[in-house]
Design a protein around this motif. Structure first.
Motif, PDB file in Angstrom:
ATOM      1  N   MET A   1       0.503  -1.765  -0.222  1.00 30.92           N
ATOM      2  CA  MET A   1      -0.132   0.182   0.123  1.00 30.92           C
ATOM      3  C   MET A   1       0.483   0.985  -0.124  1.00 30.92           C
ATOM      4  O   MET A   1       0.162   2.118  -0.032  1.00 30.92           O
ATOM      5  N   GLN A   2       1.676   1.564   0.071  1.00 26.85           N
ATOM      6  CA  GLN A   2       2.827   2.350   0.878  1.00 26.85           C
ATOM      7  C   GLN A   2       3.004   2.923  -1.093  1.00 26.85           C
ATOM      8  O   GLN A   2       2.592   2.722  -2.194  1.00 26.85           O
ATOM      9  N   ASN A   3       2.717   4.288  -1.153  1.00 24.99           N
ATOM     10  CA  ASN A   3       2.535   4.849  -2.270  1.00 24.99           C
ATOM     11  C   ASN A   3       1.780   4.950  -2.862  1.00 24.99           C
ATOM     12  O   ASN A   3       1.600   4.652  -4.271  1.00 24.99           O
ATOM     13  N   ALA A   4       0.473   4.863  -2.401  1.00 27.44           N
ATOM     14  CA  ALA A   4      -0.696   4.024  -2.839  1.00 27.44           C
ATOM     15  C   ALA A   4      -0.570   3.534  -4.026  1.00 27.44           C
ATOM     16  O   ALA A   4      -1.519   2.582  -5.053  1.00 27.44           O
ATOM     17  N   GLY A   5       0.837   2.305  -3.424  1.00 23.07           N
ATOM     18  CA  GLY A   5       0.099   0.848  -4.356  1.00 23.07           C
ATOM     19  C   GLY A   5       1.194   1.032  -5.309  1.00 23.07           C
ATOM     20  O   GLY A   5       0.970   0.024  -6.061  1.00 23.07           O
ATOM     21  N   GLN A   6       1.691   1.664  -5.309  1.00 20.84           N
ATOM     22  CA  GLN A   6       2.143   1.916  -7.057  1.00 20.84           C
ATOM     23  C   GLN A   6       2.775   2.520  -7.195  1.00 20.84           C
ATOM     24  O   GLN A   6       4.760   3.303  -7.309  1.00 20.84           O
ATOM     25  N   SER A   7       4.097   1.171  -7.203  1.00 19.22           N
ATOM     26  CA  SER A   7       5.253   0.389  -7.179  1.00 19.22           C
ATOM     27  C   SER A   7       5.855  -0.914  -7.446  1.00 19.22           C
ATOM     28  O   SER A   7       5.348  -1.430  -7.472  1.00 19.22           O
ATOM     29  N   CYS A   8       6.871  -0.858  -8.248  1.00 23.35           N
ATOM     30  CA  CYS A   8       7.044  -1.630  -9.536  1.00 23.35           C
ATOM     31  C   CYS A   8       7.205  -3.070  -8.452  1.00 23.35           C
ATOM     32  O   CYS A   8       7.421  -4.035  -9.041  1.00 23.35           O
ATOM     33  N   ILE A   9       8.686  -3.190  -7.260  1.00 20.87           N
ATOM     34  CA  ILE A   9       8.558  -3.780  -6.815  1.00 20.87           C
ATOM     35  C   ILE A   9       7.670  -4.312  -5.427  1.00 20.87           C
ATOM     36  O   ILE A   9       8.354  -4.552  -4.063  1.00 20.87           O
ATOM     37  N   ALA A  10       6.431  -3.716  -5.445  1.00 19.65           N
ATOM     38  CA  ALA A  10       5.965  -3.660  -4.461  1.00 19.65           C
ATOM     39  C   ALA A  10       5.379  -5.214  -3.835  1.00 19.65           C
ATOM     40  O   ALA A  10       5.295  -6.172  -5.157  1.00 19.65           O
ATOM     41  N   ALA A  11       4.730  -5.962  -2.826  1.00 20.86           N
ATOM     42  CA  ALA A  11       4.516  -7.364  -2.883  1.00 20.86           C
ATOM     43  C   ALA A  11       3.378  -7.541  -3.092  1.00 20.86           C
ATOM     44  O   ALA A  11       2.008  -6.215  -2.870  1.00 20.86           O
ATOM     45  N   LYS A  12       2.862  -8.090  -4.298  1.00 17.79           N
ATOM     46  CA  LYS A  12       1.297  -7.039  -5.124  1.00 17.79           C
ATOM     47  C   LYS A  12       0.930  -8.958  -5.168  1.00 17.79           C
ATOM     48  O   LYS A  12      -0.365  -9.330  -4.855  1.00 17.79           O
ATOM     49  N   ARG A  13       1.707 -10.453  -5.079  1.00 13.37           N
ATOM     50  CA  ARG A  13       0.247 -11.419  -4.574  1.00 13.37           C
ATOM     51  C   ARG A  13       0.866 -11.699  -3.062  1.00 13.37           C
ATOM     52  O   ARG A  13       2.003 -12.172  -3.254  1.00 13.37           O
ATOM     53  N   PHE A  14       0.716 -12.351  -2.505  1.00 13.37           N
ATOM     54  CA  PHE A  14       0.458 -13.008  -1.177  1.00 13.37           C
ATOM     55  C   PHE A  14      -0.059 -14.316  -0.837  1.00 13.37           C
ATOM     56  O   PHE A  14      -1.125 -14.998  -1.259  1.00 13.37           O
ATOM     57  N   ILE A  15       0.931 -15.448  -1.226  1.00 10.34           N
ATOM     58  CA  ILE A  15       1.220 -16.698  -1.905  1.00 10.34           C
ATOM     59  C   ILE A  15       1.235 -16.976  -0.492  1.00 10.34           C
ATOM     60  O   ILE A  15       1.742 -17.295   0.054  1.00 10.34           O
ATOM     61  N   VAL A  16       0.399 -17.843   0.314  1.00 11.68           N
ATOM     62  CA  VAL A  16       0.157 -17.974   1.781  1.00 11.68           C
ATOM     63  C   VAL A  16      -0.132 -19.332   1.898  1.00 11.68           C
ATOM     64  O   VAL A  16      -0.822 -20.394   1.569  1.00 11.68           O
ATOM     65  N   ASP A  17       0.426 -20.746   2.623  1.00 10.21           N
ATOM     66  CA  ASP A  17       0.187 -21.113   3.082  1.00 10.21           C
ATOM     67  C   ASP A  17      -0.854 -21.458   3.791  1.00 10.21           C
ATOM     68  O   ASP A  17      -1.537 -21.196   4.546  1.00 10.21           O
ATOM     69  N   LYS A  18      -1.658 -22.000   3.544  1.00 10.07           N
ATOM     70  CA  LYS A  18      -3.128 -22.925   3.693  1.00 10.07           C
ATOM     71  C   LYS A  18      -3.053 -23.144   5.050  1.00 10.07           C
ATOM     72  O   LYS A  18      -4.543 -22.581   5.675  1.00 10.07           O
ATOM     73  N   LYS A  19      -2.320 -23.378   6.296  1.00 13.02           N
ATOM     74  CA  LYS A  19      -2.157 -24.437   7.080  1.00 13.02           C
ATOM     75  C   LYS A  19      -2.340 -22.735   8.484  1.00 13.02           C
ATOM     76  O   LYS A  19      -3.427 -22.686   9.528  1.00 13.02           O
ATOM     77  N   ILE A  20      -1.750 -21.605   7.570  1.00 11.28           N
ATOM     78  CA  ILE A  20      -2.185 -20.676   8.565  1.00 11.28           C
ATOM     79  C   ILE A  20      -2.991 -19.103   7.720  1.00 11.28           C
ATOM     80  O   ILE A  20      -2.455 -18.539   8.234  1.00 11.28           O
ATOM     81  N   LYS A  21      -3.445 -19.671   6.660  1.00  8.96           N
ATOM     82  CA  LYS A  21      -4.163 -19.071   5.813  1.00  8.96           C
ATOM     83  C   LYS A  21      -4.953 -18.018   6.495  1.00  8.96           C
ATOM     84  O   LYS A  21      -4.983 -16.593   6.480  1.00  8.96           O
ATOM     85  N   LYS A  22      -6.080 -18.864   7.306  1.00 12.91           N
ATOM     86  CA  LYS A  22      -6.406 -17.501   8.048  1.00 12.91           C
ATOM     87  C   LYS A  22      -6.852 -16.352   9.095  1.00 12.91           C
ATOM     88  O   LYS A  22      -6.614 -15.069   9.212  1.00 12.91           O
ATOM     89  N   SER A  23      -5.446 -17.316   9.932  1.00  8.69           N
ATOM     90  CA  SER A  23      -4.517 -16.311  10.892  1.00  8.69           C
ATOM     91  C   SER A  23      -4.091 -15.201  10.157  1.00  8.69           C
ATOM     92  O   SER A  23      -4.313 -14.066  10.824  1.00  8.69           O
ATOM     93  N   PHE A  24      -3.166 -15.027   8.838  1.00  6.11           N
ATOM     94  CA  PHE A  24      -1.989 -14.339   8.649  1.00  6.11           C
ATOM     95  C   PHE A  24      -3.745 -13.857   7.610  1.00  6.11           C
ATOM     96  O   PHE A  24      -2.994 -12.235   8.070  1.00  6.11           O
ATOM     97  N   THR A  25      -4.671 -13.884   7.038  1.00  2.39           N
ATOM     98  CA  THR A  25      -5.961 -12.751   6.454  1.00  2.39           C
ATOM     99  C   THR A  25      -6.467 -12.059   7.258  1.00  2.39           C
ATOM    100  O   THR A  25      -6.906 -10.452   7.368  1.00  2.39           O
TER     101      THR A  25
END
Length: 454
Positions: free
Chosen positions: A254-278
């Protein structure tokens, strides 16, 4: 004419007249003359000039920060930090250029053989609006210290920033013609690249723009460096520090209103901890405060242009049509360039939010069965700029980092550019490197000198 518009309230700031054909010719002649004198200076003299640039930036960071915020909308604190980062980079190269560019002795059967690094001439930089000072300075600082001269073709929505960057070099005492801004539109770029006085080009922008520039430069046999964005994966494994990972993920996205080429755009999360992380991600998104970017209480400003806001909204809605689940408000809240932070769950390949670069405040959650599946999903992209892995097992993190197809991997940290390390990508994220020793050597002639035994 180029008109700067405040993206927060859509008010016209100022109109600037484009360079004429005659004006462009004058600047090219001046660059050519300046290169002869500038490249002949001692390296220590050039580094002294760039130290002055760094000091000038530091002294005037408030003024230039306000200009950045007015023209492209990032919060004032983000803008001031951007100017300060430019100043730090000047100091970094002034401190290290002598070592980076020192002659390198090569053991051979010659009486003496070595590599020397010599400048090329005028380097054209085609730069984007999202980090209007940083993008330009990270090309200019190492390039000028190496002995090249710079020509900046900036994005049309930040003309004030473009001219201010030229002002910074002038006010710091650099000779006329060493760095010049060209207020020109896209069609002029081909003419510039075909001009024999322009020796190389660097571009940060879209894949389409990069392909066009590289094609023209290739036909002219001119060196090019391309940084073309990314769809960076942030991989969260089951043993990660979830609180820190979630906080950093939201900051990165979200920094720079999401306008960054090196921003984390895809959060790929192990399903075992997905609910807590979300749940943690949602919490941190809810802490974001949108509003006037000049207000200290605001933590996220508007997007830079209406067409950019239109595009991220379209990617969001099309992904929902294809099965993604909105976790923030399903009916996107938007006023002009002011777009609320968005979070999508159940994102999969085939959706715009997975396949395309999403340049705005849109984060997405992607389910991974395990760490092998997570790396597979991270690499299932045409892009390869940055990435991150979150795990408390550093040995595992190091092993998996080597499996990710990207120009950089950050383990348990914020993805970012830093003058001390190379920056760039692979695949359709481009080629070549900026920053560090690698960056200063992109636009030099690596010349071998061989002295035969008598």
């Amino acid at each position: 004419m180029f008109t700067a518009i405040n993206p927060y309230n859509q008010r016209k700031l100022k109109t600037y007249r484009a360079d004429t054909t005659a004006g462009i010719e004058r600047k090219l002649k001046q660059a050519d003359r300046a290169f002869a004198d500038w490249s002949a200076l001692l390296l220590s003299d050039r580094t002294a000039y760039l130290r002055k640039v760094g000091n000038y930036l530091h002294t005037n960071k408030q003024r230039y920060g306000e200009l950045i915020t007015a023209e492209m909308g990032k919060t004032l604190q983000e803008a001031i930090s951007e100017v300060e980062k430019c100043a730090i980079t000047c100091t970094f190269y002034a401190d290290h250029a002598e070592a980076f560019l020192a002659d390198e002795v090569i053991e051979s059967d010659a009486a003496h053989s070595y590599i020397t690094y010599q400048p090329l001439g005028a380097v054209l930089a085609i730069m984007p609006w999202n980090f209007p000072f940083w993008q330009a300075m990270r090309f200019a600082v190492p390039g000028l210290i190496a002995g090249n001269v710079g020509l900046l073709k900036h994005a049309p929505n930040v003309p004030g920033c473009a001219l201010a960057i030229e002002e910074i070099f002038r006010e710091s005492g650099l000779p006329d013609g060493v760095f010049q801004t060209l207020l020109v539109d896209v069609p002029v770029v081909e003419t510039l690249l075909k001009d024999q006085r322009v020796k190389a080009v660097t571009l940060t922008g879209s894949g389409r723009a990069g392909a066009s520039v590289a094609s023209i430069a290739g036909r002219q046999i001119k060196k090019s460096v391309l940084e073309l964005g990314g769809s960076d994966a942030l991989v969260v494994l089951a043993d990660a520090d979830l609180e820190k990972a979630a906080e950093t993920a939201v900051k990165s996205r979200m920094q720079n209103a999401g306008q960054s080429c090196i921003a984390a755009k895809r959060f790929i999360v192990d399903k075992k901890i997905k609910k807590s992380f979300t749940e943690l991600v949602m919490h941190h998104i809810q802490q974001i405060r949108q509003g006037d970017p000049m207000n200290e209480a605001t933590t996220m400003g508007p997007m830079a242009r209406l067409d950019l806001a239109d595009n991220i909204e379209q990617q969001y809605r099309q992904s929902i049509v294809k099965g993604a689940k909105p976790l923030t408000s399903g009916a996107l809240q938007r006023s002009g360039c002011n777009v609320e932070p968005m979070l999508l769950d159940k994102v999969k390949p085939g959706m715009p939010a997975f396949d395309e670069e999403t340049f705005g405040p849109l984060a997405v959650l992607i389910d991974a069965k395990d760490e092998v599946d997570a790396i597979r999903l991270a690499n299932q992209s045409d892009f390869g700029l940055g990435s991150a892995i979150w795990t408390q097992d550093q040995e595992k993190g190091d092993y998996l980092a080597r499996q990710i197809q990207a120009g950089s991997v950050f383990i348990n940290g914020l993805m970012r550019s830093d003058a001390r390390v190379p920056f760039g990508g692979i695949k359709t994220s481009g080629f070549g490197r900026e920053l560090s020793e690698a960056g200063i050597k992109e636009f030099v002639n690596m010349k071998t000198v061989w002295i035969e035994k008598s």
